[in-house]
Design an enzyme around this catalytic site. Structure first.
Site, PDB file in Angstrom:
ATOM      1  N   HIS A   8      -7.516  -5.422  -1.183  1.00 11.64           N
ATOM      2  CA  HIS A   8      -6.358  -4.632  -0.736  1.00 11.64           C
ATOM      3  C   HIS A   8      -5.465  -5.538   0.027  1.00 11.64           C
ATOM      4  O   HIS A   8      -5.895  -6.026   1.234  1.00 11.64           O
ATOM      5  CB  HIS A   8      -6.671  -3.409  -0.382  1.00 11.64           C
ATOM      6  CG  HIS A   8      -5.452  -2.372  -0.381  1.00 11.64           C
ATOM      7  ND1 HIS A   8      -4.921  -1.914  -1.284  1.00 11.64           N
ATOM      8  CD2 HIS A   8      -5.037  -1.556   0.894  1.00 11.64           C
ATOM      9  CE1 HIS A   8      -3.778  -0.770  -0.939  1.00 11.64           C
ATOM     10  NE2 HIS A   8      -3.861  -0.729   0.421  1.00 11.64           N
ATOM     11  N   GLU A  52      -9.559  -4.480  -5.624  1.00  9.14           N
ATOM     12  CA  GLU A  52      -9.381  -3.672  -4.827  1.00  9.14           C
ATOM     13  C   GLU A  52      -9.352  -2.023  -5.709  1.00  9.14           C
ATOM     14  O   GLU A  52      -9.171  -2.099  -6.846  1.00  9.14           O
ATOM     15  CB  GLU A  52      -7.927  -3.800  -4.296  1.00  9.14           C
ATOM     16  CG  GLU A  52      -6.779  -3.645  -5.103  1.00  9.14           C
ATOM     17  CD  GLU A  52      -5.568  -3.958  -4.333  1.00  9.14           C
ATOM     18  OE1 GLU A  52      -5.143  -2.856  -3.901  1.00  9.14           O
ATOM     19  OE2 GLU A  52      -4.991  -4.828  -4.210  1.00  9.14           O
ATOM     20  N   SER A  90       0.806  -1.239  -0.088  1.00 10.07           N
ATOM     21  CA  SER A  90      -0.108   0.005   0.034  1.00 10.07           C
ATOM     22  C   SER A  90       0.897   1.162  -0.021  1.00 10.07           C
ATOM     23  O   SER A  90       1.686   1.403  -0.815  1.00 10.07           O
ATOM     24  CB  SER A  90      -0.827  -0.127   1.225  1.00 10.07           C
ATOM     25  OG  SER A  90      -2.037   0.928   1.014  1.00 10.07           O
TER      26      SER A  90
END
Length: 284
Positions: free
Chosen positions: A252, A222, A130
């Site tokens: 995610h 995602e 991320s």
């Protein structure tokens, strides 16, 4: 793959979207063979498998939207990556928004990278998930521009590299939590007035030439899917060796489930083997 709430990662993000507070790290299981050592300067956590590769290390950068996450939340994921790679892995701790904003986090992980090189780790690969993936990419760009030795490779999980959340996947996936508005708010908190196209803050806008090999993993459901797709395209245009793998039905950072879900185990196993290959290819 059918997307249902039986998927523990989907259940977690659905619970967070509903205002609940599940424990993120509980998605996964502790690795069997990893020795852990906490450090203070730089702050972080060593995760060492038995008989790690000599003269090599992985720098791991956790996600959490710049407002959460830590080496504690990610110790299981990064520990299993260390096992799969057979390489000592240093997970770096960095400050969070609002007390710490751009470029503080990048400065911290850059300092950790320099520290690993100064220790004599002649081959260092970098991984992150991320926002940690965005920091890993920005670190590689900065290393190139400042004349530092390049990372052996970048292994990026659910990369978040566009702080303006312009991708179409915000409208087409089934992500229950990461809305465009939320991601823009997180990005604005990190930027704290800096330009959203600053290449070290949002490295989708960086000059990507002469970077090391990159391996991207992303879930097809995602919201950040287009970040990985667009980044892979830009890397190819820049002449960088890139591999993109999309996991059907996944959300995610589904790799956080390593040790408990087959899809996470498969992805982490592939990521670890790739990291090891980038480290061993630079031996000698």
């Amino acid at each position: 793959m059918t997307t249902t709430t039986e998927d523990p990662n989907r259940a977690l993000w659905t619970a967070i979207a509903a205002g609940q507070d599940p424990v993120w790290e509980d998605l996964g299981a502790d690795p069997d063979t990893i020795e852990t050592e906490l450090t203070g300067d730089p702050a972080g956590r060593w995760l060492r498998p038995p008989d790690p590769l000599p003269g090599a290390a992985v720098l791991a950068i956790h996600g959490g939207g710049f407002v959460g996450g830590s080496t504690q939340t990610h110790r299981r994921l990064f520990g299993r990556l260390a096992e799969a790679a057979g390489a000592a892995t240093f997970a770096a701790e960095y400050g969070l928004v609002p007390e710490h904003v751009f470029p503080s986090q990048l400065d911290t992980v850059t300092a950790a990278y320099r520290w690993l090189l100064d220790r004599g780790e002649t081959r260092v690969a970098v991984t992150g998930d991320s926002c940690g993936a965005g920091l890993a990419l920005a670190l590689a760009v900065r290393a190139r521009d400042e004349g530092l030795p390049a990372p052996a490779g970048l292994m990026l999980i659910s990369a978040w590299v566009d702080l303006e959340a312009t991708g179409d996947s915000y409208d087409t996936g089934t992500d229950p939590f990461f809305t465009r508005d939320l991601v823009r708010q997180l990005g604005a908190g990190y930027l704290a007035g800096a330009a959203p196209h600053d290449p070290l803050a949002a490295p989708i806008h960086a000059d990507l030439r002469d970077l090391p090999p990159v391996y991207l993993q992303v879930g097809t459901e995602e919201a950040c899917l287009d970040d990985s797709r667009r980044l892979a395209g830009r890397l190819l245009e820049a002449g960088v060796q890139v591999r993109l793998e999309e996991y059907a039905g996944q959300l995610h950072t589904f790799q956080m489930g390593a040790g408990k879900t087959p899809v996470a185990d498969e992805a982490v196993g592939k990521a670890g083997r790739w990291l090891r290959s980038t480290l061993t290819s630079r031996m000698g």
